[in-house]
Design a protein around this motif. Structure first.
Motif: not given
Length: 430
Positions: A150-151, A153-157, A234-237
């Motif tokens: 989430r911090q 995210d290189v795949y956002l685009t 994976d759910l820590s945030p």
């Protein structure tokens, strides 16, 4: 011959029960895979939904096993094949499937990110067309690129680009449909850019937000910490969970569609203790009926909606612009590296032919070949990525311009009657 909504009986009603699950069926990697797939088949047999849509079924053997097991309650089934590993999408239907199609997303991660493997899957959207009670029902199932971080995210685009392609695919293939249904793992939170883009452009409604009766985890989470298969880091945030799996729907004017119930599993099997997957299953009951104009949903692109659409299109265009800049940087870098590798090969050939130290030439030959080939592959991939992003950005720009034009024009003004016209009309009425 399919009837139009206007020719249906006033008391017409269609009830549709839908099941969706990211099944986490990854050979050699998923825990208790065989047992979970067996229990999934037993559950689907017992419930007998109208439609069961699955993601991450990356074992075609498991699909064939489910197909045989579910042959009676779900006589129609299809497995969507794409990429190297496969899309993992499949569907089981109680009703005959009239048409089948799929679209593989243009951008789907990076081939050198082997540990993420999305590129090898060939993520796609599958479409099946059903004819039910005189209605044309377009059903879509999809699985978008995973987020991973989430911090950072290189795949956002790529995910935003996939959301736009998904919206475009639905828009262009559903023009003859009376009802549109989209299910799948979007790998996006409800307020993420790609999710907002998809909903605003297509006008699809979120079953969780519209359900008259919801039974499941708080805020409709589809990955929860109570699930023993979920990696807690994976759910820590997110202290309670995340919602990334969806049931979305809409109907044409003249039809009224509602979500009567939406149930999700809560970290365990509905009838046993062990979960069916690391994701929670969604079970929706939709009701479609004939509705007079005043009961039909408002047009998806009214003044307020157009303003929201314009805003989200701008955001998406900006995100793609950032992605294009990154892709061009990598293309340039890889181009220089490829040139350096080729130059080294030329120099080594000169040394080998001449009287230079041939041992050194032989020693550096393999690294130079590796550099030229590796950098060349990266260059070609990011060149492809750049062109794909530019193409999608151009589509977004065009959609944004059309949305602005429509927003500026607004509703057509009512023309005032010409002098004497009202009197003439009254005379005619008399």
């Amino acid at each position: 011959m399919v009837a139009s909504p206007g020719t249906m009986k006033p008391n017409f009603s269609l009830r549709l029960r839908v099941f969706n699950l990211n099944s986490w069926d990854i050979p050699y990697l998923s825990k208790h895979r065989a047992d979970r797939i067996k229990r999934l088949g037993d559950f689907l047999n017992m419930e007998s939904f109208d439609l069961a849509l699955l993601e991450e079924v990356w074992s075609e053997q498991d699909f064939q096993g489910l197909r045989q097991k579910l042959a009676v309650p779900y006589p129609a089934a299809h497995y969507f094949r794409s990429g190297i590993i496969g899309s993992g999408l499949c569907v089981f239907s109680k009703h005959p499937i009239q048409e089948i199609s799929q679209h593989v997303y243009t951008l789907n991660g990076y081939p050198y990110m082997i540990h993420h493997s999305d590129w090898f899957c060939g993520k796609a959207v599958g479409l099946l067309v059903l004819h039910l009670s005189g209605l044309v029902l377009n059903v879509y199932v999809t699985h978008l690129h995973a987020e991973y971080s989430r911090q950072k995210d290189v795949y956002l685009t790529h995910r935003v680009a996939q959301a736009w392609e998904l919206a475009q695919f639905i828009h262009h293939t559903s023009k003859k449909a009376d009802v549109v249904l989209l299910c799948g793992d979007l790998n996006m939170h409800p307020k993420d850019l790609g999710c907002r883009l998809l909903k605003e452009y297509t006008g699809l409604l979120d079953a969780y937000l519209k359900a008259q009766d919801f039974q499941g985890p708080e805020d409709g989470y589809t990955m929860v910490k109570q699930n023993c298969y979920v990696r807690q880091q994976d759910l820590s945030p997110f202290p309670f969970g995340i919602r990334i799996d969806y049931v979305l729907y809409k109907a044409v004017p003249g039809l009224y569609i509602s979500c009567k119930t939406l149930k999700t599993t809560t970290g365990h099997h509905p009838h046993h203790g062990t979960p069916l997957s690391d994701h929670e299953a969604l079970m929706a009951t939709l009701c479609v009926r004939h509705g007079p104009p005043q009961q039909s949903p408002s047009p998806p692109h009214g003044p307020v909606e157009k303003s929201l659409l314009t805003r989200v299109l701008r955001e998406a265009r900006m995100e793609l612009g950032l992605g294009i800049a990154r892709a061009r940087w990598w293309t340039t870098f890889a181009g220089y590296a490829t040139g350096l590798g080729l130059l080294a090969l030329v120099l080594l050939c000169v040394l080998a032919v001449g009287e230079g130290p041939s041992e050194v030439a032989m020693l550096l030959w393999s690294p130079s070949v590796g550099l030229a080939l590796g950098a060349g592959a990266v260059f070609l991939f990011h060149m492809h990525e750049t062109k794909g992003l530019c193409s999608i950005q151009a589509e977004l720009q065009h959609a944004l311009e059309k949305a602005k034009e429509t927003q500026d024009l607004g509703p057509e003004p009512q023309l005032a009657p010409l002098p004497g016209q009202q009197e003439g009309d009254r005379d005619e009425e008399q």
